[in-house]
Design a protein around this motif. Structure first.
Motif, PDB file in Angstrom:
ATOM      1  N   TYR A  15      55.200  14.601  32.918  1.00  0.00           N
ATOM      2  CA  TYR A  15      53.935  13.946  32.576  1.00  0.00           C
ATOM      3  C   TYR A  15      53.171  13.481  33.809  1.00  0.00           C
ATOM      4  N   ILE A  16      51.858  13.599  33.706  1.00  0.00           N
ATOM      5  CA  ILE A  16      50.959  12.956  34.666  1.00  0.00           C
ATOM      6  C   ILE A  16      50.586  11.603  34.064  1.00  0.00           C
ATOM      7  N   GLU A  17      50.807  10.532  34.820  1.00  0.00           N
ATOM      8  CA  GLU A  17      50.503   9.195  34.297  1.00  0.00           C
ATOM      9  C   GLU A  17      49.243   8.661  34.967  1.00  0.00           C
ATOM     10  N   THR A  18      48.302   8.182  34.164  1.00  0.00           N
ATOM     11  CA  THR A  18      47.036   7.668  34.686  1.00  0.00           C
ATOM     12  C   THR A  18      47.169   6.178  34.998  1.00  0.00           C
ATOM     13  N   ASP A  19      46.131   5.623  35.627  1.00  0.00           N
ATOM     14  CA  ASP A  19      46.133   4.200  35.972  1.00  0.00           C
ATOM     15  C   ASP A  19      46.243   3.311  34.740  1.00  0.00           C
ATOM     16  N   SER A  20      45.733   3.788  33.607  1.00  0.00           N
ATOM     17  CA  SER A  20      45.781   2.980  32.378  1.00  0.00           C
ATOM     18  C   SER A  20      47.039   3.236  31.550  1.00  0.00           C
ATOM     19  N   GLY A  21      48.001   3.996  32.128  1.00  0.00           N
ATOM     20  CA  GLY A  21      49.283   4.190  31.460  1.00  0.00           C
ATOM     21  C   GLY A  21      49.341   5.360  30.506  1.00  0.00           C
ATOM     22  N   ASN A  22      48.273   6.158  30.420  1.00  0.00           N
ATOM     23  CA  ASN A  22      48.339   7.368  29.596  1.00  0.00           C
ATOM     24  C   ASN A  22      49.317   8.361  30.229  1.00  0.00           C
ATOM     25  N   LYS A  23      50.061   9.082  29.387  1.00  0.00           N
ATOM     26  CA  LYS A  23      50.986  10.104  29.865  1.00  0.00           C
ATOM     27  C   LYS A  23      50.566  11.437  29.258  1.00  0.00           C
ATOM     28  N   VAL A  24      50.187  12.376  30.125  1.00  0.00           N
ATOM     29  CA  VAL A  24      49.673  13.664  29.674  1.00  0.00           C
ATOM     30  C   VAL A  24      50.591  14.758  30.215  1.00  0.00           C
ATOM     31  N   LEU A  38      40.870   8.425  26.337  1.00  0.00           N
ATOM     32  CA  LEU A  38      42.187   7.928  25.945  1.00  0.00           C
ATOM     33  C   LEU A  38      42.229   6.433  26.242  1.00  0.00           C
ATOM     34  N   GLY A  39      42.640   5.642  25.255  1.00  0.00           N
ATOM     35  CA  GLY A  39      42.515   4.193  25.355  1.00  0.00           C
ATOM     36  C   GLY A  39      43.503   3.514  26.275  1.00  0.00           C
ATOM     37  N   GLY A  40      44.596   4.191  26.631  1.00  0.00           N
ATOM     38  CA  GLY A  40      45.614   3.572  27.473  1.00  0.00           C
ATOM     39  C   GLY A  40      46.962   3.584  26.781  1.00  0.00           C
ATOM     40  N   ARG A  41      48.028   3.876  27.567  1.00  0.00           N
ATOM     41  CA  ARG A  41      49.390   3.958  27.035  1.00  0.00           C
ATOM     42  C   ARG A  41      49.494   4.951  25.880  1.00  0.00           C
ATOM     43  N   THR A  42      48.748   6.018  26.000  1.00  0.00           N
ATOM     44  CA  THR A  42      48.778   7.068  24.982  1.00  0.00           C
ATOM     45  C   THR A  42      49.486   8.288  25.552  1.00  0.00           C
ATOM     46  N   VAL A  43      50.223   9.013  24.703  1.00  0.00           N
ATOM     47  CA  VAL A  43      51.023  10.151  25.155  1.00  0.00           C
ATOM     48  C   VAL A  43      50.483  11.444  24.547  1.00  0.00           C
ATOM     49  N   ILE A  44      50.235  12.435  25.392  1.00  0.00           N
ATOM     50  CA  ILE A  44      49.852  13.775  24.971  1.00  0.00           C
ATOM     51  C   ILE A  44      50.993  14.702  25.396  1.00  0.00           C
ATOM     52  N   MET A  45      51.746  15.241  24.435  1.00  0.00           N
ATOM     53  CA  MET A  45      52.940  16.011  24.747  1.00  0.00           C
ATOM     54  C   MET A  45      52.629  17.479  25.053  1.00  0.00           C
ATOM     55  N   ALA A  46      53.690  18.235  25.348  1.00  0.00           N
ATOM     56  CA  ALA A  46      53.564  19.646  25.724  1.00  0.00           C
ATOM     57  C   ALA A  46      52.960  20.471  24.594  1.00  0.00           C
ATOM     58  N   GLU A  47      52.164  21.458  24.982  1.00  0.00           N
ATOM     59  CA  GLU A  47      51.566  22.427  24.052  1.00  0.00           C
ATOM     60  C   GLU A  47      50.600  21.794  23.061  1.00  0.00           C
ATOM     61  N   LEU A 206      58.024   3.251  22.151  1.00  0.00           N
ATOM     62  CA  LEU A 206      58.133   4.708  22.106  1.00  0.00           C
ATOM     63  C   LEU A 206      57.432   5.323  23.318  1.00  0.00           C
ATOM     64  N   VAL A 207      56.241   4.845  23.624  1.00  0.00           N
ATOM     65  CA  VAL A 207      55.492   5.349  24.783  1.00  0.00           C
ATOM     66  C   VAL A 207      56.291   5.124  26.062  1.00  0.00           C
ATOM     67  N   ARG A 208      56.894   3.955  26.182  1.00  0.00           N
ATOM     68  CA  ARG A 208      57.684   3.626  27.368  1.00  0.00           C
ATOM     69  C   ARG A 208      58.886   4.549  27.520  1.00  0.00           C
ATOM     70  N   SER A 209      59.460   4.980  26.402  1.00  0.00           N
ATOM     71  CA  SER A 209      60.682   5.790  26.451  1.00  0.00           C
ATOM     72  C   SER A 209      60.431   7.246  26.818  1.00  0.00           C
ATOM     73  N   ILE A 210      59.185   7.696  26.707  1.00  0.00           N
ATOM     74  CA  ILE A 210      58.849   9.097  26.970  1.00  0.00           C
ATOM     75  C   ILE A 210      58.605   9.300  28.446  1.00  0.00           C
ATOM     76  N   LYS A 211      59.413  10.141  29.070  1.00  0.00           N
ATOM     77  CA  LYS A 211      59.309  10.359  30.519  1.00  0.00           C
ATOM     78  C   LYS A 211      59.191  11.843  30.824  1.00  0.00           C
TER      79      LYS A 211
END
Length: 211
Positions: A15-24, A38-47, A206-211
């Motif tokens: 994941y690429i993590e942004t300053d606001s905690g989004n994980k893409v 993206l509002g922050g601390r949001t996760v966009i997964m593979a595919e 859940l967001v925190r656990s996704i790496k």
């Protein structure tokens, strides 16, 4: 004289993590990024496909006085879009032209794997099961659970607190008191922390656990 050894590049994470905690995810397909928020601390997964390129062509005045293109996809805080899902704005055809409309997703929304979503609005604290299809201009109110393999027809409005399932979708129950509160885990998505969150609840763990 021996040649200097080439330094190995540091391995890149998923994941690429942004300053606001989004994980893409680096393996997601996002088009029209300028039209996606993206509002922050949001996760966009593979595919995952986010179709920000499908946006309204009309411009609207902003607070600065400059004309801007309306946002195509807006996703709130602590929302998770799981692997293989497609998020695209709804559209109508008028006089032979396609007109796209903004799609808004609220906070603490979980979208399961392989969903296709073209709603006009999904409110906060909504849990969407795997392989669900949500048709154009559907509106999902707060605190809703959509079961796996559900097909929500175009223009359907799902009232707050409903459990919905079927093809086509119909209300099959209510989430009841305590929705989003408790200690049992939801659908696991990997990372090891999924037992600390519940459907419809706060998805920060859940967001925190996704790496």
């Amino acid at each position: 004289m021996s040649r200097p050894t080439a330094r190995k590049a540091a391995p890149k994470g998923e994941y690429i993590e942004t300053d606001s905690g989004n994980k893409v995810s680096r393996r997601s397909a996002i088009t029209g990024t300028a039209n996606i928020t993206l509002g922050g601390r949001t996760v966009i997964m593979a595919e995952v496909q986010l179709r920000g390129d499908l946006h309204s062509t009309r411009v609207v005045p902003s607070s600065t006085g400059k004309d801007v293109t309306p946002t195509a996809i807006s996703i709130g805080r602590c929302t998770v879009i799981s692997t293989g899902s497609v998020i695209r704005p709804p559209y109508r055809i008028s006089r032979g032209q396609i007109h796209y409309y903004p799609l808004k997703i609220g906070d603490n929304v979980f979208v399961g794997p392989n969903c296709t979503i073209s709603a006009i609005q999904i409110a906060s604290h909504v849990h969407i099961g795997a392989n669900t299809v949500i048709g154009p201009f559907a509106m999902i109110k707060e605190n809703v659970k959509i079961l796996e393999n559900t097909v929500v027809p175009a223009n359907m409005i799902i009232t707050a607190g409903s459990v919905v399932g079927g093809r086509p979708a119909r209300v099959v129950g209510e989430v009841g008191e305590g929705w989003g509160v408790g200690s049992t885990g939801g659908v696991g998505v990997g990372g090891g922390g999924e037992k600390n969150w519940v459907e419809g609840g706060d998805l920060r763990e859940l967001v925190r656990s996704i790496k």
